[in-house]
Motif scaffolding. Structure first.
Motif, PDB file in Angstrom:
ATOM      1  N   LYS A 191       0.829  -1.211   0.000  1.00  0.00           N
ATOM      2  CA  LYS A 191       0.000   0.000   0.000  1.00  0.00           C
ATOM      3  C   LYS A 191       0.862   1.259   0.000  1.00  0.00           C
ATOM      4  N   ALA A 192       1.921   1.267   0.803  1.00  0.00           N
ATOM      5  CA  ALA A 192       2.805   2.440   0.861  1.00  0.00           C
ATOM      6  C   ALA A 192       3.492   2.673  -0.480  1.00  0.00           C
ATOM      7  N   PHE A 193       3.902   1.600  -1.155  1.00  0.00           N
ATOM      8  CA  PHE A 193       4.557   1.743  -2.458  1.00  0.00           C
ATOM      9  C   PHE A 193       3.583   2.246  -3.510  1.00  0.00           C
ATOM     10  N   ILE A 194       2.349   1.764  -3.464  1.00  0.00           N
ATOM     11  CA  ILE A 194       1.338   2.216  -4.430  1.00  0.00           C
ATOM     12  C   ILE A 194       1.000   3.679  -4.190  1.00  0.00           C
ATOM     13  N   GLU A 195       0.880   4.081  -2.930  1.00  0.00           N
ATOM     14  CA  GLU A 195       0.611   5.488  -2.630  1.00  0.00           C
ATOM     15  C   GLU A 195       1.782   6.381  -3.053  1.00  0.00           C
TER      16      GLU A 195
ATOM     17  N   TYR B 188       1.521   6.844  -6.692  1.00  0.00           N
ATOM     18  CA  TYR B 188       0.445   7.804  -6.971  1.00  0.00           C
ATOM     19  C   TYR B 188       0.935   9.238  -6.754  1.00  0.00           C
ATOM     20  N   CYS B 189       1.667   9.450  -5.666  1.00  0.00           N
ATOM     21  CA  CYS B 189       2.204  10.790  -5.387  1.00  0.00           C
ATOM     22  C   CYS B 189       3.112  11.263  -6.515  1.00  0.00           C
ATOM     23  N   PHE B 190       4.032  10.408  -6.949  1.00  0.00           N
ATOM     24  CA  PHE B 190       4.970  10.804  -8.003  1.00  0.00           C
ATOM     25  C   PHE B 190       4.263  11.052  -9.331  1.00  0.00           C
ATOM     26  N   THR B 191       3.293  10.235  -9.671  1.00  0.00           N
ATOM     27  CA  THR B 191       2.616  10.418 -10.965  1.00  0.00           C
ATOM     28  C   THR B 191       1.684  11.624 -10.969  1.00  0.00           C
TER      29      THR B 191
END
Length: 90
Positions: free
Chosen positions: A28-32, A35-38
């Motif tokens: 979840k932390a990696f996916i978030e 999302y932040c970077f994109t």
């Protein structure tokens, strides 16, 4: 913006490596972070800005009326269990 794209690509590779190794507990932390970077939600130090997700993320109609961030929670549009299920099927 090129820097954020590079960081997003690295984060996506990190997600792939974690899924390939069947380590799902921190996904979840990696996916978030991805999302932040994109979406350009980064700090001045080019780190994911977890608070900025509230500014760039999709909100429900009721959540859009709330101005105090302490009353809001971050939640994924698609449940994490569904995302992990799709990733396991790769």
């Amino acid at each position: 913006m090129a820097r954020h794209s590079y960081d997003a690509d690295l984060e996506l590779q990190h997600i792939y490596i974690e899924v390939h190794a069947e380590r799902y507990h921190h996904l979840k932390a990696f996916i978030e972070a991805y999302y932040c970077f994109t979406n350009g939600a980064v700090t001045k130090q080019d780190k994911p800005d977890w608070q900025a997700i509230f500014d760039v993320g999709i909100r429900t109609a009721n959540a859009a009326k709330i101005m105090d961030r302490k009353l809001l929670i971050r939640d994924m549009l698609v449940p994490l269990s569904v995302l992990i299920g799709y990733m396991k099927a790769w």
